[in-house]
Each structure stands twice: as structure tokens, then as C-alpha cells.
Design an enzyme around this catalytic site. Structure first.
Site, PDB file in Angstrom:
ATOM      1  CG  ASP A   1      76.510  45.873  44.115  1.00 14.69           C
ATOM      2  OD1 ASP A   1      75.468  46.534  44.280  1.00 14.69           O
ATOM      3  OD2 ASP A   1      77.022  45.179  45.007  1.00 14.69           O
TER       4      ASP A   1
ATOM      5  NE  ARG B   1      84.862  37.891  51.630  1.00 16.54           N
ATOM      6  CZ  ARG B   1      84.358  38.401  52.744  1.00 16.54           C
ATOM      7  NH1 ARG B   1      85.177  38.724  53.742  1.00 16.54           N
ATOM      8  NH2 ARG B   1      83.064  38.596  52.872  1.00 16.54           N
TER       9      ARG B   1
END
Ligand code: C5P
Length: 238
Positions: A61, A216
Site C-alpha cells: 500500500d 490496530r
């Protein structure tokens, strides 16, 4: 596709050791790992190769955005590296997107290697309507997202990255063939962190997402494998 094929874990950590220990912990259940700018700038292609050697697939990415020639050459470099997916910014224009896909296609045919999927980033979720105005874009955020997704599709891209809240609009406008990858996923009953426009795994899949990117909630969990299993179970219910 099985839930485990649809889950991409964002390796948002700053070192090779942390990235590899997460991959080792998650590998029984997770196949796809996203490497973003921080980790790639720190560890580079050797880390990508190490993850591939361990049987993982890599989503690179780096959001390429440059003149068409430079992006096309970078796309071919990503294919040589062996990543399964990578991103380009759709605001780089349709010629940039088209050249990347065409040169990638030609390279992968000649060398008989699998062609990575090319995903377009529409409008960053950090940008507001005011930010778009400042950039000279008169459309609403939603209209701009859909317009860029349609442009990406016509340029031959495989899919787009968007907020889960935009997935349904894009699915309606672009049809079944365009892959939709959504970050901003939070399991039912968890912390939002700094993501203000999140959806649960089940609702994101129901809105039309093909792949979910989760950082996360897994990476910062005391037991990342257990956190991934919880998310996979929630995806299974969709
Ligand atoms: O930790 P969290 O699950 O929020 O991580 C989401 C991942 O997706 C991060 O790697 C972040 O950079 C990326 N991302 C995002 N929102 C976007 C595009 C990418 O959160 N619009």
C-alpha cells in the site's frame, strides 16, 4: 471466498522483528498482510520477500501517484517483487491508471507470473468537503468517490480502496466486478481509535466489501491471533 481470504491485516509496525512476529503469530489463520509506507520505508523489499517465503500474501500500500511512465515502471517492479495487490491514487488520472495496468499485463504475460491486483485509492477519508473545495473539486465527497471509482474501472483497475460507508454507493455505480477493499473496520463493541467512520466486519461485507483491512484491533491486541479469530467469526456471520 472464505473469511480468511477476505481479511487483510495491516502490519502498521515500525520494525522487521515486530512485523515478522505478527506474521508468525497470525499465519495459522491469516494469509494477507498489508505493508504501508512506514514499514516499507524502514524495511524495504527484503521484508516483503520474507513474508512471501513464509507463505503470506502481500498487499503493498504505497499509493503510487506520479507521471504515467513512473507509475507504470513501479507497477512492474511491484509485480517482480511478487506482491498480490498494490495501490495507486486515482487522482493521478486515467492515463496513469491505464498505463500501469497495461504495462503490468504485458510484463506478467511475457514472464508468465501472476498479475498483481491494482487498486485505486479514491478520496482519502481524512479529506473533508472543504478540503476538496480547496483542491478545486466542486463535487461532494461521495460524488467524487464514485466518479473516481468509475474512472478507475474504465481504466482497467481491479478494484478500489474506500471507506466502508462508501462501499454500497460504489457497488451500485460500478457493479459486481470491481473489488472493494475497506479499512476503517472495528469489531462489534471495540475502541474506535482515530477512525471516525468505522463499520463492523459484518456490516462492511453486507455493504459490498470484498476485502477488509484491519490494523490496530489485531496488531495492538494482547493476543493478535485471538483478535483475528474474533473478527473472522464476525465475518463468517455476514
Ligand atoms: O488500525 P486501523 O484498523 O485503523 O488501520 C487501518 C489501515 O488502513 C491503516 O494501515 C491505514 O493506513 C489504512 N487506511 C485507512 N483509511 C483509509 C485508507 C487506508 O485507515 N482511508
Amino acid at each position: 471466498m472464505q473469511p480468511s481470504e477476505r481479511l487483510i491485516v495491516a502490519l502498521d509496525v515500525g520494525s522487521r522483528e515486530n512485523a515478522l512476529s505478527l506474521v508468525a503469530a497470525l499465519r495459522p489463520k491469516v494469509q494477507r498482510f498489508k505493508i504501508g509506507m512506514e514499514l516499507f520505508t524502514t524495511c524495504g523489499p527484503p521484508l516483503v520477500r520474507e513474508i512471501l517465503e513464509k507463505g503470506g500474501q502481500v498487499f503493498l500500500d504505497l499509493k503510487f501517484h506520479d507521471i504515467p511512465n513512473t507509475v507504470a515502471r513501479s507497477a512492474v517492479a511491484a509485480a517482480r517483487l511478487g506482491v498480490g495487490m498494490f495501490t495507486v491514487h486515482l487522482s493521478g488520472g486515467s492515463m496513469m491508471a491505464r498505463r500501469a495496468v497495461d504495462e503490468l499485463e504485458a510484463h506478467c504475460q511475457v514472464y508468465r507470473v501472476p498479475r498483481p491486483k491494482v487498486l485505486g485509492v479514491t478520496v482519502l477519508t481524512s479529506l473533508s468537503a472543504d478540503d476538496l473545495q480547496q483542491l478545486g473539486v466542486g463535487r461532494s465527497v461521495e460524488d467524487q468517490v464514485v466518479a473516481l471509482a468509475e474512472m478507475g474501472k474504465s481504466a482497467g483497475l481491479d478494484g478500489v480502496v474506500c471507506s466502508p460507508r462508501e462501499a454500497r454507493l460504489i457497488r451500485e455505480a460500478c457493479g459486481r466486478d470491481l473489488l472493494i477493499v475497506t479499512p476503517g473496520i472495528r469489531p462489534e463493541g471495540s475502541e474506535q481509535d482515530d477512525q471516525s467512520r468505522t463499520l463492523t466486519p459484518r456490516i462492511a461485507l453486507e455493504a459490498g466489501a470484498d476485502y477488509l483491512v484491519v490494523g490496530r484491533p489485531i496488531v495492538k491486541a494482547d493476543d493478535p491471533l485471538e483478535a483475528a479469530e474474533t473478527i473472522l467469526l464476525q465475518m463468517d456471520g455476514a
